[in-house]
Design a protein around this motif. Sequence first.
Motif, PDB file in Angstrom:
ATOM      1  N   VAL A  55       0.843  -1.195   0.000  1.00 57.67           N
ATOM      2  CA  VAL A  55       0.000   0.000   0.000  1.00 57.67           C
ATOM      3  C   VAL A  55       0.882   1.250   0.000  1.00 57.67           C
ATOM      4  CG1 VAL A  55      -2.033   1.070   1.008  1.00 57.67           C
ATOM      5  CG2 VAL A  55      -1.576  -1.350   1.458  1.00 57.67           C
ATOM      6  N   VAL A  59       1.414   3.625  -3.356  1.00 60.49           N
ATOM      7  CA  VAL A  59       0.835   4.976  -3.324  1.00 60.49           C
ATOM      8  C   VAL A  59       1.944   6.031  -3.373  1.00 60.49           C
ATOM      9  CG1 VAL A  59      -0.428   6.644  -1.894  1.00 60.49           C
ATOM     10  CG2 VAL A  59      -1.276   4.285  -2.120  1.00 60.49           C
ATOM     11  N   VAL A 147      -2.410  12.845   0.883  1.00 60.63           N
ATOM     12  CA  VAL A 147      -2.857  11.455   0.969  1.00 60.63           C
ATOM     13  C   VAL A 147      -3.205  11.177   2.435  1.00 60.63           C
ATOM     14  CG1 VAL A 147      -2.155   9.044   0.772  1.00 60.63           C
ATOM     15  CG2 VAL A 147      -1.467  10.693  -0.985  1.00 60.63           C
ATOM     16  N   VAL A 149      -4.484   8.383   5.134  1.00 58.42           N
ATOM     17  CA  VAL A 149      -4.512   6.923   5.265  1.00 58.42           C
ATOM     18  C   VAL A 149      -5.275   6.523   6.531  1.00 58.42           C
ATOM     19  CG1 VAL A 149      -3.087   4.843   5.339  1.00 58.42           C
ATOM     20  CG2 VAL A 149      -2.200   6.911   4.228  1.00 58.42           C
ATOM     21  N   VAL A 175      -6.259  12.158  -1.719  1.00 51.43           N
ATOM     22  CA  VAL A 175      -6.466  10.739  -2.002  1.00 51.43           C
ATOM     23  C   VAL A 175      -6.687  10.047  -0.660  1.00 51.43           C
ATOM     24  CG1 VAL A 175      -5.481   8.628  -2.948  1.00 51.43           C
ATOM     25  CG2 VAL A 175      -5.009  10.833  -4.063  1.00 51.43           C
ATOM     26  N   VAL A 177      -6.985   6.810   1.417  1.00 52.61           N
ATOM     27  CA  VAL A 177      -6.529   5.428   1.304  1.00 52.61           C
ATOM     28  C   VAL A 177      -7.024   4.638   2.514  1.00 52.61           C
ATOM     29  CG1 VAL A 177      -4.509   3.917   1.230  1.00 52.61           C
ATOM     30  CG2 VAL A 177      -4.470   6.107   0.006  1.00 52.61           C
ATOM     31  N   GLU A 179      -6.494   1.012   4.269  1.00 52.41           N
ATOM     32  CA  GLU A 179      -5.780  -0.260   4.335  1.00 52.41           C
ATOM     33  C   GLU A 179      -6.701  -1.262   5.026  1.00 52.41           C
ATOM     34  OE1 GLU A 179      -1.245   0.252   4.982  1.00 52.41           O
ATOM     35  OE2 GLU A 179      -2.195   1.555   6.450  1.00 52.41           O
ATOM     36  N   VAL A 220      -1.838  -1.649  -6.731  1.00 55.91           N
ATOM     37  CA  VAL A 220      -1.962  -0.436  -5.923  1.00 55.91           C
ATOM     38  C   VAL A 220      -1.365   0.745  -6.692  1.00 55.91           C
ATOM     39  CG1 VAL A 220      -1.264   0.736  -3.801  1.00 55.91           C
ATOM     40  CG2 VAL A 220      -1.897  -1.685  -3.724  1.00 55.91           C
ATOM     41  N   ALA A 224      -3.479   3.966  -7.623  1.00 57.53           N
ATOM     42  CA  ALA A 224      -3.072   5.234  -7.017  1.00 57.53           C
ATOM     43  C   ALA A 224      -2.677   6.241  -8.084  1.00 57.53           C
ATOM     44  CB  ALA A 224      -1.910   5.000  -6.059  1.00 57.53           C
ATOM     45  N   LEU A 240      -9.456   5.002  -2.264  1.00 54.50           N
ATOM     46  CA  LEU A 240      -8.780   3.782  -2.700  1.00 54.50           C
ATOM     47  C   LEU A 240      -8.669   2.841  -1.513  1.00 54.50           C
ATOM     48  CD1 LEU A 240      -6.956   2.001  -4.513  1.00 54.50           C
ATOM     49  CD2 LEU A 240      -5.047   3.519  -3.917  1.00 54.50           C
ATOM     50  N   GLU A 241      -9.306   1.681  -1.633  1.00 48.98           N
ATOM     51  CA  GLU A 241      -9.160   0.676  -0.574  1.00 48.98           C
ATOM     52  C   GLU A 241      -8.284  -0.461  -1.081  1.00 48.98           C
ATOM     53  OE1 GLU A 241     -11.860  -1.125   2.820  1.00 48.98           O
ATOM     54  OE2 GLU A 241     -12.565  -1.881   0.898  1.00 48.98           O
ATOM     55  N   VAL A 242      -7.379  -0.904  -0.243  1.00 57.96           N
ATOM     56  CA  VAL A 242      -6.519  -2.024  -0.604  1.00 57.96           C
ATOM     57  C   VAL A 242      -6.750  -3.146   0.397  1.00 57.96           C
ATOM     58  CG1 VAL A 242      -4.176  -2.824  -0.988  1.00 57.96           C
ATOM     59  CG2 VAL A 242      -4.775  -0.445  -1.528  1.00 57.96           C
TER      60      VAL A 242
END
Lengths: 324, 351
Positions: A55, A59, A147, A149, A175, A177, A179, A220, A224, A240-242
Amino acid sequence: MDTATRLDLYRTMMLIRTYEEAILREYHADKKPVFDIGAGAIPGEMHLSAGQEPVAAGVCAHLTSSDAVTATHRPHHFAIAHGVDMHRMTAEIFGRVDGLGKGRGGHMHLFDPDVHFSCSGIIAEGYPPALGQAMAFQRRGTDAVAVAVTGEGAANQGAFHESLNLAALWKLPVVFVIEDNEWGISVPRSASTCVTSNADRAAGYGIPGTRVEDNSVEAVHHAASEAVARARAGDGPSLLEVHTLRLWGHFEGDPQAYRHDLDGVPGRDPLPTYEQKLRDEGLLDEAAVKSVAADASERVEDAITFARRSPLPDPKEARDLVFA
Amino acid sequence: MSLTGAADASHASASTTTRKLSTSKAMVEAVAAEMERDRDVFVMGEDVGAYGGIFSSTTGLLDRFGPQRVVDTPISESAFIGAAIGAAVEGMRPIAELMFVDFFGVCMDQIYNHMAKIHYESGGNVRVPMVLTTAVGGGYSDGAQHSQCLWGTFAHLPGMKVVAPSNPADAKGLMTSAIRDDNPVVYMFHKGIMGLPWMAKNPRSVGPVPEEDHEVPIGKAAIARPGTDVTIATLSLSVHHALDVADELAGDDIDCEVVDLRSLVPLDTDTILESVGRTGRLLVVDEDYRSFGVSGEIIARVAEHDPGMLSAPPVRVAVPDVPIPYARGLEDAVLPTSERIRTAVFGVMGR
């Protein structure tokens, strides 16, 4: 994706893993034979990011030091991938005067203004400050992005939803993110979350949402790339989900008795998986792997040596630095 | 408040010219001047734009500076206060408004865990130069969720400065200082001092305000009324009530000194000690809750310094530990009204 980029991603993942293994070693070294969380050269809670390297690597490959990252209580992988000063970060983890926070912060509170990096130990609460950093970038006419997270558990917090709405409303260059390591400490996502993909929640805010399913650094990186480009172009935020992997415990000392998936975990480790893929394609060989590992180890051990040599803060100064 | 206003005016410069303004206009004047002076200053909050702030804290700013710098936000206090923090971290100087302090429950994490701690946690490497403005106080039957002061709660938590002006000149001067400060400052304005046309008229809500640049140092109390018999230490709207009582009791040969704290963090302990040293008697008037708050803190600081300074036990008039009631008679029974202050002064004087 070009070879240089792929090898860079691999190097970043290796550097993060090497770092986390070294912190793991240092953290436990003086907590034997009886584990005492407050003892040793690195006291306190320790949340390590092994397994989640794809991740951060995927990114941050799109970011420069002008871009901001707000990370979580589990911040090392993003800090390293975003270029936080490893010496001073490590000194902070050891609680030393040369640390990023001069020993006031600790591993959940790393701030490196040179690369606009911060983290918060409070779930979802790193999102709102990222909005403000994005506002500042936008108002100053730069194309920098922020970003933000979190983990998947944070997607059920109010601050998460407030932030998505506000960023979408104001078209902020952010963005978001997530996780998804499947676990909110001991609670599986199936017991906490009403949707199978948090990316679906993006639709509620009129922004793009993407879920990367396989913890692949290249997937990813690809996802990203679109999200960062959209933010830089002034087209607003993305989510954005990982689906990633918590290779170790929530924190060191977590017995993980609740963890019914542990048997399958080693086979899902993204680092050997990616290494094998690059070997299979002829981009890496044994010598190259050893070289990457040796470089990572040298950097990490340098940082640990620096941290250990840095003095401990003077207790008489505990009351300093509350105000500017 | 002529005394404090005049004193402040004389601080500013010998040639200070003043005119009478309401507290809200004085506060807005400071914000506007700083917005003119510094492009990085901007305002955001709920209803700060076209409405001009529910309590007139931003009147006219939208027309003057436009929607980019006077930003109406969604009802998302965590998001926009957090955004102010992020903008401040990047070197801007945002002013974020929490409409009522009573709403802090929905966003306190950003305030006390982020705004207030980032400087310390970063070892002083990251500054958070922002102002959090918020309306406080009761007296108009707004009930338990819209009438609290809560400044003791903010002052209890380290890392944020806390100011609460009582008059127009200080409202301007403290706002100027708050915006220029490199630390987060919580600026708590009492609805009852703003001079709002839709609340009972308060003659002390209008007063002389310096026309030019005017700073009131954060952390410096003012002697709002000098006296010799008893020190009344208080802040915000309660200063008005204390002055009213002091004027009235002068006829009973009780000479009250009123100390307007103006700042809670940092607290001007020296001025309090100096005053109590002269009067030997201390009454603390606080519109916040009684227990674990400002009144206890001030008495403790005097006692820690020298309990022998006090010739009578200290007295406090505060909100007893109950939610603020709605019905007028019930609310008046718990607020630090002039009547309660008068009774307390007689008590501490042994009359």
